[in-house]
Design an enzyme around this catalytic site. Structure first.
Site, PDB file in Angstrom:
ATOM      1  N   HIS A 105      -2.979   1.328  -3.634  1.00  0.00           N
ATOM      2  CA  HIS A 105      -1.776   1.110  -2.839  1.00  0.00           C
ATOM      3  C   HIS A 105      -1.001   2.406  -2.637  1.00  0.00           C
ATOM      4  CE1 HIS A 105       2.307  -0.543  -1.970  1.00  0.00           C
ATOM      5  NE2 HIS A 105       1.619  -1.510  -1.382  1.00  0.00           N
TER       6      HIS A 105
ATOM      7  N   ASP B  23       5.114   4.427  -6.794  1.00  0.00           N
ATOM      8  CA  ASP B  23       4.142   3.384  -6.474  1.00  0.00           C
ATOM      9  C   ASP B  23       3.110   3.256  -7.600  1.00  0.00           C
ATOM     10  OD1 ASP B  23       2.096   1.870  -4.662  1.00  0.00           O
ATOM     11  OD2 ASP B  23       3.862   2.165  -3.401  1.00  0.00           O
TER      12      ASP B  23
ATOM     13  N   TYR C 264      19.619  -3.172  -1.600  1.00  0.00           N
ATOM     14  CA  TYR C 264      20.687  -2.395  -2.233  1.00  0.00           C
ATOM     15  C   TYR C 264      21.410  -1.531  -1.195  1.00  0.00           C
ATOM     16  CZ  TYR C 264      18.613  -3.449  -6.813  1.00  0.00           C
ATOM     17  OH  TYR C 264      18.133  -4.078  -7.927  1.00  0.00           O
TER      18      TYR C 264
ATOM     19  N   VAL D  19      20.180   2.189   0.698  1.00  0.00           N
ATOM     20  CA  VAL D  19      18.738   2.111   0.911  1.00  0.00           C
ATOM     21  C   VAL D  19      18.494   1.682   2.349  1.00  0.00           C
ATOM     22  CG1 VAL D  19      16.592   0.955   0.258  1.00  0.00           C
ATOM     23  CG2 VAL D  19      18.267   1.551  -1.496  1.00  0.00           C
TER      24      VAL D  19
ATOM     25  N   SER E 205       4.965  -2.731   2.990  1.00  0.00           N
ATOM     26  CA  SER E 205       4.647  -1.529   2.210  1.00  0.00           C
ATOM     27  C   SER E 205       4.085  -0.438   3.105  1.00  0.00           C
ATOM     28  CB  SER E 205       3.623  -1.851   1.120  1.00  0.00           C
ATOM     29  OG  SER E 205       4.215  -2.525   0.045  1.00  0.00           O
TER      30      SER E 205
END
Length: 593
Positions: free
Chosen positions: A177, A144, A281, A284, A344
């Site tokens: 973040h 991140d 993907y 994932v 997120s």
């Protein structure tokens, strides 16, 4: 003989199971035993039995409280052996029941003063999960903006990380973040300060790939994924994304996955019907976001690439609906408790629960993924795949992992219970029920057959196509799922004309302009003079009639008219009008012929 042999095996197996069943007494903790004497038993007889117990077992029962005399409720100190002995003794015939006086405990709520504001952690049942594990021994890589050691990460364990943006070993967060993400995963908990984290005994591996502005390159992200895999990460959190597909990142993900790493990524915040990369993907786990009510958050992507949903928050009406963690102020760089929203924020919930699962001994990423999805709370009606397998449930996931219940049989049962073994799920995706669709098609053919007996006309390809188009469209394409492909074209191709009003945005509510006699009337007026296409228009009107009639019975949902009697009446009346239109057009055609 064969049936007799099988019956014997069954009885032997049943007897063995009953003989080895330890009973409820062994499923809870207790230090005393409850004796509930029957109300009709005289007080003198109860006294006699109490003396007998004291003499035989060297323990004396006593009333549980001053109000217990009315219920003849006595307590005696003892263990499993005494419990068995009492149940077999003479005293048993004078009691309603003899059972363990179980010890119950309050669920362990952390002493962090802002815990009450963390609705998100309670919504995933994390307290029950903590009874088994808190993530000790597991490392989660946070790829991140970096992680700053804010006060509420003081007791959190960290491993070696790297700053790929500035190419240095020291990792700091200049955005906030990444620190917020790390807090959801492993904020210092039970430290009498701030908030709690999910896997708070796990270690954080800080890997900076995003700048102060929140942007980063695929090269840095790919290198960070490989770095995490090579340096002992068990789980990777990717609360980042974009629209570009990178072979380099996919190869890095495959590399990490081959080394046993669980990779979790955010679906994206554009409210689109497909997740962004890297959530899309293979290998994932893509995560969509929930608000505090358990609904899909307004910003969350959905559809292709979403495997599971988790709390992501909604700060539209203030911070109370957001995900609260300790991070840094982007302007001053000072520590602050802030509530964020986004996929997120949802992503680290899943990554942290994956860490809890790994901590109890499940190592293979395929098994971790299966446990997460199998234990998720199923959402019954999810035609657009807002929630993937369902909503994250930490307690159910740990229960499944610790009790060794996950097997092919359980997975097969989960598939069946969630509808994946139902042909309708794959054909129709749940967008529009399969049986009503079939009823629309078959019903339109039945109506056409009845009209053909009344009006003599030739059945041709145009007519048959019109019946299908009018009644249900190419219904096998509705809800058809191809990984990595936006779903709205399939919704359009799989919709009958009455459904087209809501097909693109994914609404199943019928548009009153499309779900009426209007479109068939236009088609008949435009095509009635054509030698071949007139049959398509007439058949479409017949198909419309059946489609609207079935919707009136099964799902009377019309925009502006609700889902009650008004919508039902509207659909029924227009179904009759469509049938009358087809009959009138056929009558005119026969006269002209």
């Amino acid at each position: 003989m064969r049936k007799f042999f099988l019956a014997c095996l069954f009885l032997i197996g049943l007897g063995w199971a009953l003989f080895n069943f330890q009973g409820l007494a062994n499923q809870g903790k207790f230090e005393s035993i409850v004796l509930d004497f029957r109300e009709e038993v005289p007080a003198t007889q109860i006294e006699t039995q109490i003396k007998a117990i004291a003499q035989q077992f060297k323990v004396t029962p006593h009333l549980n409280s001053f109000i217990s005399a009315a219920d003849n409720l006595y307590i005696v100190n003892g263990d499993k052996q005494l419990l068995k002995a009492l149940k077999k003794s003479n005293v048993a015939k004078y009691t309603e029941y003899i059972e363990p006086n179980y010890i119950y405990s309050a669920l362990a709520a952390p002493n962090d003063p802002l815990w009450s504001q963390q609705w998100n952690l309670r919504s995933i049942n994390v307290e029950r999960a903590w009874e088994e594990t808190k993530g000790n021994g597991v490392t989660v890589a946070v790829i991140d903006t970096g992680v700053s050691r804010v006060p509420d990460l003081k007791n959190t364990k960290f491993t070696k990380g790297y700053d790929f943006v500035n190419d240095k070993a020291e990792v700091e967060d200049d955005n906030g973040h990444g620190t917020h993400i790390a807090g959801t995963i492993a904020q210092s908990t039970n430290n009498g300060y701030g908030v709690a984290g999910i896997a708070y005994e796990a270690s954080i591996m800080p890997l900076k790939v995003l700048s102060a502005g929140g942007n980063g390159t695929s090269a840095d992200i790919a290198e960070a994924i490989k770095f995490a895999a090579d340096n002992g990460a068990d789980v990777i959190n990717l609360s980042l994304g974009g629209s570009g597909e990178s072979q380099m990142i996919q190869e890095a993900i495959n590399y990490a996955y081959s080394k046993g790493v669980v990779i979790v990524a955010a679906a994206g915040n554009e409210n689109k019907s497909s997740a962004g990369y890297p959530a899309r993907y293979a290998n994932v786990i893509g995560v969509s976001a929930l608000d505090a009510s358990g609904s899909k958050a307004f910003y969350s992507n959905f559809g292709a690439g979403v495997d599971i949903s988790a709390p992501g928050g909604d700060t539209s009406n203030g911070e109370i609906g957001g995900i609260l963690q300790n991070t840094i102020n982007t302007e001053s760089g000072q520590p602050v408790f802030a509530a964020y929203q986004g996929t997120s924020m949802a992503c680290p919930h899943v990554a942290a629960v994956a860490a809890l699962i790994k901590a109890v001994g499940v190592k293979d990423p395929n098994d971790v993924r299966s446990i997460l999805l199998s234990s998720a709370r199923k959402v019954e009606n999810d035609p657009l795949n807002h929630f993937g397998a369902g909503q994250l449930d930490a307690a159910a996931a740990i229960e499944l992992a610790t009790k060794g219940q996950f097997s092919f049989r359980d997975f097969f049962r989960w598939l069946r219970e969630n509808g994946y073994l139902n042909l309708g799920f794959w054909i129709d995706g749940g967008a529009v029920a399969l049986l009503p669709k079939i009823a629309m098609v078959l019903g339109s053919y039945l109506l056409a057959w009845l009209l053909r007996n009344y009006f003599s006309f030739r059945w041709n390809w145009f007519f048959a196509s019109g019946l299908v188009a009018g009644s249900s469209g190419l219904f096998f394409l509705r809800g058809f799922y191809i990984f990595d492909v936006p779903q709205w074209p399939f919704r359009v191709m799989g919709s009958s004309i009455p459904e087209l009003g809501g097909a693109i945005q994914g609404s199943s509510v019928l548009n009153p302009f499309f779900a009426s006699v209007l479109i068939p009337t236009i088609l008949v007026v435009l095509l009635l003079g054509h030698q071949q296409w007139k049959w398509f228009a007439i058949a479409t009107a017949i198909g419309f009639s059946c489609c609207l009639a079935v919707n009136a019975v099964v799902s009377p949902a019309v925009w502006g008219l609700g889902t009650g009697a008004l919508a039902r009446s509207f659909l029924a009346v227009n179904a009759l009008l469509c049938f009358a239109l087809a009959r009138l057009a056929l009558k005119d055609e026969i006269k002209l012929a």
